[in-house]
Design an enzyme around this catalytic site. Structure first.
Site, short mmCIF file in Angstrom:
data_model
loop_
_atom_site.label_atom_id
_atom_site.label_comp_id
_atom_site.label_asym_id
_atom_site.label_seq_id
_atom_site.Cartn_x
_atom_site.Cartn_y
_atom_site.Cartn_z
N GLU A 1 0.83 -1.21 0.00
CA GLU A 1 0.00 0.00 0.00
C GLU A 1 0.86 1.25 0.00
O GLU A 1 0.53 2.24 -0.64
CB GLU A 1 -0.96 -0.03 1.19
N GLU B 1 -3.77 -9.51 3.96
CA GLU B 1 -4.53 -9.19 5.17
C GLU B 1 -5.62 -10.20 5.49
O GLU B 1 -5.94 -10.43 6.65
CB GLU B 1 -5.14 -7.79 5.06
N1 T1G Z 1 4.65 -7.32 11.87
C1 T1G Z 1 5.39 -7.68 12.95
N2 T1G Z 1 6.28 -8.71 12.96
C2 T1G Z 1 6.41 -9.41 11.81
C3 T1G Z 1 5.68 -9.10 10.64
C4 T1G Z 1 4.77 -8.01 10.70
N3 T1G Z 1 4.05 -7.64 9.64
N4 T1G Z 1 6.04 -9.99 9.68
C5 T1G Z 1 6.97 -10.80 10.23
N5 T1G Z 1 7.18 -10.45 11.51
C6 T1G Z 1 8.14 -11.07 12.43
C7 T1G Z 1 7.82 -12.54 12.68
O1 T1G Z 1 6.88 -12.65 13.72
C8 T1G Z 1 9.18 -13.07 13.06
O2 T1G Z 1 9.41 -12.64 14.40
C9 T1G Z 1 10.13 -12.26 12.18
O3 T1G Z 1 9.41 -11.09 11.78
C10 T1G Z 1 10.53 -13.02 10.94
O4 T1G Z 1 9.32 -13.46 10.32
C11 T1G Z 1 -2.71 -1.78 7.04
C12 T1G Z 1 -3.12 -4.04 8.33
C13 T1G Z 1 7.49 -11.14 5.74
C14 T1G Z 1 7.19 -13.22 4.38
O5 T1G Z 1 0.91 -10.28 6.74
O6 T1G Z 1 4.45 -13.13 5.76
O7 T1G Z 1 -0.21 -4.60 6.60
O8 T1G Z 1 9.68 -14.92 15.38
O9 T1G Z 1 9.85 -15.90 10.57
O10 T1G Z 1 9.96 -16.66 6.99
O11 T1G Z 1 -3.32 -3.05 5.21
O12 T1G Z 1 7.05 -12.83 8.05
O13 T1G Z 1 11.69 -13.58 14.69
O14 T1G Z 1 10.30 -12.85 16.69
O15 T1G Z 1 7.94 -15.10 9.09
O16 T1G Z 1 11.47 -14.69 6.28
C15 T1G Z 1 0.51 -7.63 6.35
C16 T1G Z 1 3.44 -11.21 7.50
C17 T1G Z 1 0.33 -7.14 7.75
C18 T1G Z 1 3.24 -10.22 6.37
C19 T1G Z 1 8.97 -13.07 6.14
N6 T1G Z 1 1.77 -8.30 6.24
N7 T1G Z 1 4.80 -11.72 7.51
O17 T1G Z 1 8.97 -14.47 6.31
O18 T1G Z 1 10.35 -14.66 8.44
S1 T1G Z 1 -1.26 -6.44 7.98
C20 T1G Z 1 1.86 -9.62 6.48
C21 T1G Z 1 5.18 -12.69 6.62
C22 T1G Z 1 -1.21 -5.00 7.12
C23 T1G Z 1 -2.36 -2.98 6.25
C24 T1G Z 1 -2.52 -4.25 7.02
C25 T1G Z 1 6.57 -13.19 6.79
C26 T1G Z 1 7.54 -12.64 5.74
P1 T1G Z 1 10.33 -13.55 15.37
P2 T1G Z 1 9.29 -14.89 9.63
P3 T1G Z 1 10.24 -15.19 6.97
#
Ligand code: T1G
Length: 701
Positions: free
Chosen positions: A107, A127
Site C-alpha cells: 500500500e 490481510e
Molecule cells: N509485523 C510484525 N512482525 C512481523 C511481521 C509483521 N508484519 N512480519 C513478520 N514479523 C516477524 C515474525 O513474527 C518473526 O518474528 C520475524 O518477523 C521473521 O518473520 C494496514 C493491516 C514477511 C514473508 O501479513 O508473511 O499490513 O519470530 O519468521 O519466513 O493493510 O514474516 O523472529 O520474533 O515469518 O522470512 C501484512 C506477515 C500485515 C506479512 C517473512 N503483512 N509476515 O517471512 O520470516 S497487515 C503480512 C510474513 C497490514 C495494512 C494491514 C513473513 C515474511 P520472530 P518470519 P520469513
C-alpha cells in the site's frame, strides 16, 4: 525500533532524497517508521529535492503493518495518512522493491508514483490471512491500477505475486536486476531527466463495476465461514461507487469492524503460534548435526512422500527397499510426486531430472546407508518389524547419524531401546501425503539428545514443514486428540445423530471436511485396525464401543479407495451421497445396545465435539506431551483441517470461555463419567481464572 530518524534514514543523492527503512527483521511499518516516512517526505520537499526514493534496508521492502500493534490503541500517524502524504507530494516519489512487499508495504508502494522491483521481489495483500482487509487504501488504489477482477483475486486469496506477474498486471512499472538503491536511483534519475509527471493513483478513474452481490456471495461461500475475503468485495465496491476519500473511509470502517472480530484474534494467534512453535528452550544454543544426505527405508506412500519432500529440499536421498522391483516402484512413486510438483510449478524440468536421476539413489542393501546423516524408516506400522529395522540400522549407520521412525503412534522409547544409541533416536511423524502436508510431529523419546531434536527441527525447516515437538504416547499430539473427538462423534451416532448431520454441522463450523468424510478419504481400514488393536490390548469395560463401523469394513467398504464407506462415491466425492447400508448398521448397533435414539441439534454436535477436543488437548498439554497450548493449536491447524480463522482448538476455547466449557463437560460426565472426566489442567485454569493463552505467555517467559 528507536526514533523516526533511526527507523527511516534520510540521505540526499543529488536531486534525489533517499528514504531507507531500517526496522529489522522485515521493515514492519511500526509507528517510528511511519513517522520517519512523513518527516522524510517533508524534508525532501523543504530541501528542494526533485524526487524521493523509498526502499528497505536488509532483506525486504516493508512487509506490512506491525502486527504486534494490533489489538492495541492505534498510534498516529495512521498508515492511510502516511500513504496520502506520500502520494500528495509535489515531488516524484519512487519505490524500489525487494524481498516481500506485503499488506501495508504494498500500500505504501501504491501511494508512490512509480514502482520498480528486483526480479526476485514478491508482493501481495495478505490481510485476509490475518482476518482483515487491506486498511491503508489498498482496496481503493489497486483496483484503479489493475481493475477490479485482478485486484480482488489478489486481495481475497491473499496470495503473493512475483515481480514478473506484478509487471504484467500493471502493479509495478519496471523489473531490473541490481540492489534496490541502485535500480531505484537510476529509475528516479531517468524520470527526472524525462520530466516525468507525478502519477497519483487516487486520481486515476474509478474502476469498472462488477456484479457485487454475486461476487460477495461467491467469495463468502469460498471462505467457509471466514468473512474478511468477502468484505474485500464491499471495500472495492466503495472504490467504484464513492469518491476516493469516501471509499477510503468505507474501507477504514470495514477494517476497524474486522479488527474487533474473533476471527482476527484467531488468525493473528495462528500467525504468531506457527512461528513460536519452533522456539523451545532446550534448543537454545544447540547446534543440529550436519544434514546433507538422508536415507529412507520403505518406499511405500509415506516413504516415497518423505523422500520427495527431502529431494525438493535439496537433500540427496538413498531409498532402501526390499527388492529391485519394490525399489523401482518406489522410484515411480517419487517421480509421480515430483511430476505433480513440476505441474504446480514448484520445480522445473531440469530440477525434475536432477532430482530423479542424480539426487536419488535406490538400493536393497543396508550397507549403503552408512554415509547417511539421518535415516528415516517408514516401514509397516508393526512394532516387531520396526525393531528389526532399527537393529540392522544400529549395525550399519555411521556414528552420529540420526535414526528416525515415522511411526504414527508406536512407542519410540521401545524402538530406541533395541539400539546401542538411544540418544540418536527420535520420531519424525509425517502426515500423508508427506510431500504436501506441512505438519511434522517431532517425537522426543526419553533418551533423545538435544542436538538430535535440533536436527529434527533443522530437517523440518529444510523441508518447509511446520514442526511441533511431541512427547511419547499413543498418537502423540494430533492422533491422540483426534481419536478422542472422533469417539465423541461416534457416541453421538450411537445416541441418535447421523454421520451426515455430524459432518454437515462441523463443516458449517469451518472444517474443510467432517470426520466421516475424512475417514472415508483416509481409509476406514485404518480406524478398524486401531479399534482391533485396542480391543486386543483390552478395553476398559466402562468405555463405550460400537460395531457399526466394523460391520461396514467387514462388508469391504473402506471409503473412497473402495468406492463406498459412509458415502457412496459412484457419483464422485463432491456429491457426498450417503451410503444406504450405513443407517441400518447404526440402527442395529443401537438396538443391540438397547439405546433409544434421540435428536441432536447442530449446536450440540459442535459443542460436544469441541468439548472432547479441548478436554483431551488439555490433558495432552497437562502431561507435557505438547509443550504449550499453542503447540496443540498449530498441530490441529496444520494436520487436521481445523479452521484457521478460529486460531486452533485452545485459542477457540479461550474465546468461547473455559468456565462454560468445563460446565458442559461436567454435565456430559453425569451421563458418561468415564469418557467425560474433566482434564485436571482445564479444572486448574478455570479455578485460577486463567486461559490457555496465559500458559503460552508463561512458557515464553
Ligand atoms: N509485523 C510484525 N512482525 C512481523 C511481521 C509483521 N508484519 N512480519 C513478520 N514479523 C516477524 C515474525 O513474527 C518473526 O518474528 C520475524 O518477523 C521473521 O518473520 C494496514 C493491516 C514477511 C514473508 O501479513 O508473511 O499490513 O519470530 O519468521 O519466513 O493493510 O514474516 O523472529 O520474533 O515469518 O522470512 C501484512 C506477515 C500485515 C506479512 C517473512 N503483512 N509476515 O517471512 O520470516 S497487515 C503480512 C510474513 C497490514 C495494512 C494491514 C513473513 C515474511 P520472530 P518470519 P520469513
Amino acid at each position: 525500533m528507536g526514533t523516526a530518524a533511526q527507523a527511516v534514514a534520510y540521505e540526499r543523492k543529488g536531486d534525489i532524497a533517499v528514504l531507507k527503512a531500517q526496522n529489522p527483521p522485515v521493515n514492519a511499518l511500526g509507528q517510528a517508521v511511519r513517522q520517519g516516512l512523513i518527516e522524510g517526505i517533508a524534508k525532501a520537499e523543504d530541501e528542494g529535492a526533485k524526487a524521493v526514493l523509498i526502499y528497505g534496508d536488509g532483506t525486504t521492502y516493508f512487509a506490512g503493518a506491525d502486527i504486534r500493534e494490533f489489538g492495541k490503541p492505534p498510534l498516529e500517524p495512521y498508515l492511510p495518512d502516511v500513504c496520502n502524504r506520500i502520494e500528495a507530494s509535489p515531488l516524484i516519489v519512487v519505490s524500489a522493491m525487494h524481498g516481500t512487499a506485503l499488506g501495508g508495504g504494498l500500500e505504501i508502494a501504491l501511494s508512490t508514483h512509480y514502482r520498480i522491483a528486483v526480479p526476485k521481489a514478491r508482493m501481495g495483500l495478505p490481510e485476509v490471512h490475518l482476518g482483515l482487509i487491506p486498511g491503508a487504501a489498498g482496496t481503493q488504489r489497486l483496483p484503479r491500477l489493475i481493475g477490479v477482477e485482478k485486484a480482488l483475486d489478489i486481495m481475497t486469496t491473499g496470495r503473493q505475486i512475483g515481480a514478473e506477474e506484478a509487471l504484467s498486471l500493471g502493479v509495478i512499472d519496471r523489473v531490473t536486476e541490481g540492489t534496490p538503491e541502485e535500480i531505484g536511483l537510476a529509475y528516479a534519475e531517468e524520470l527526472i531527466a524525462s520530466n516525468a509527471p507525478r502519477r497519483p493513483v487516487s486520481e486515476m478513474p474509478a474502476p469498472e463495476p462488477i456484479d457485487w452481490d454475486a461476487t460477495y456471495e461467491a467469495v463468502l461461500k469460498r471462505g467457509r465461514g471466514q468473512i474478511s475475503p468477502a468484505m474485500c468485495v464491499r471495500a472495492v465496491q466503495g472504490a467504484c461507487e464513492l469518491p476516493f476519500d469516501e471509499g477510503v473511509a468505507n474501507e477504514r470502517r470495514i477494517f476497524r469492524e474486522l479488527m474487533e472480530t474473533d476471527q482476527r484474534q484467531g488468525m493473528i494467534h495462528a500467525f504468531f503460534a506457527e512461528r513460536a512453535v519452533g522456539k523451545l528452550p532446550e534448543l537454545k544454543g544447540v547446534e543440529p548435526r550436519p544434514l546433507a544426505a538422508i536415507a529412507v527405508i520403505g518406499g511405500g506412500t509415506m516413504g516415497s512422500g518423505i523422500a520427495t519432500s527431502a529431494l525438493m529440499a535439496g537433500l540427496s536421498v538413498t531409498m532402501l527397499e526390499m527388492s529391485p522391483e519394490a525399489a523401482a516402484k518406489a522410484k515411480d512413486r517419487i517421480a509421480g510426486n515430483l511430476s505433480g510438483a513440476l505441474k504446480r510449478g514448484k520445480i522445473d524440468q531440469a530440477g525434475f531430472d536432477r532430482l530423479t536421476e542424480q539426487a536419488l539413489t535406490l538400493t536393497t542393501s543396508y550397507d549403503d546407508l552408512g554415509q547417511a546423516d539421518l535415516v528415516i524408516e517408514a516401514v509397516y506400522e508393526e512394532m516387531e518389524v520396526k525393531k528389526e529395522v532399527f537393529r540392522k540400522l544400529d549395525a550399519v549407520a555411521m556414528p552420529g547419524a540420526v535414526l528416525a521412525t515415522n511411526t504414527s503412534y508406536l512407542d519410540v522409547n521401545e524402538i530406541a531401546a533395541v539400539t546401542a544409541r538411544p540418544e540418536d533416536v527420535l520420531g519424525l511423524h509425517f502426515f500423508s501425503p508427506a510431500h504436501v502436508m506441512k505438519l511434522l510431529e517431532i517425537v522426543v523419546a526419553d533418551r533423545t539428545a538435544p542436538e538430535v531434536l535440533a536436527t529434527g527441527f533443522a530437517l523440518g525447516k529444510r523441508m518447509g514443514k511446520v514442526s511441533v515437538r511431541a512427547g511419547v504416547c499413543d498418537g502423540f499430539i494430533g492422533n491422540r486428540i483426534l481419536s478422542h473427538y472422533r469417539s465423541a462423534a461416534d457416541h453421538m451416532i450411537l445416541d441418535g445423530a447421523s454421520p451426515y448431520q455430524i459432518d454437515a454441522a462441523l463443516e458449517a463450523f469451518g472444517f474443510a471436511m467432517g470426520p466421516y468424510a475424512v475417514a472415508d478419504l483416509a481409509g476406514l481400514d485404518i480406524g478398524w485396525a486401531v479399534r482391533k488393536r485396542r480391543r486386543a490390548e483390552g478395553l476398559d469395560p466402562r468405555a463405550r464401543d460400537s460395531t457399526y463401523a466394523d460391520r461396514l469394513c467387514e462388508a469391504g467398504h473402506f471409503g473412497q479407495k473402495t468406492g463406498k464407506g459412509y458415502y457412496d462415491y459412484a457419483a464422485g466425492a463432491k456429491a457426498r451421497v450417503p451410503n444406504p447400508e450405513v443407517e441400518p448398521l447404526i440402527e442395529a448397533d443401537r438396538a443391540a445396545q438397547g439405546i433409544t435414539p434421540r435428536a441432536f441439534t447442530d449446536d450440540e454436535i459442535v459443542r460436544r465435539y469441541m468439548a472432547a477436543m479441548v478436554n483431551e488437548a488439555a490433558r495432552v498439554v497437562g502431561e507435557g506431551i505438547a509443550r504449550r497450548p499453542l503447540d496443540v493449536d498449530v498441530t490441529l491447524l496444520y494436520g487436521y483441517g481445523f479452521p484457521r480463522y478460529r486460531g486452533g482448538p485452545l485459542k477457540w476455547a479461550d474465546m468461547e470461555g473455559l468456565p462454560g466449557l468445563l460446565e458442559d463437560i461436567r454435565g456430559y460426565a453425569r451421563q458418561d463419567d468415564y469418557f467425560w472426566q474433566p482434564a485436571p489442567l482445564l479444572e486448574k485454569l478455570v479455578a485460577e481464572g486463567k486461559t490457555f493463552e496465559d500458559l503460552n505467555k508463561e512458557a515464553a517467559g
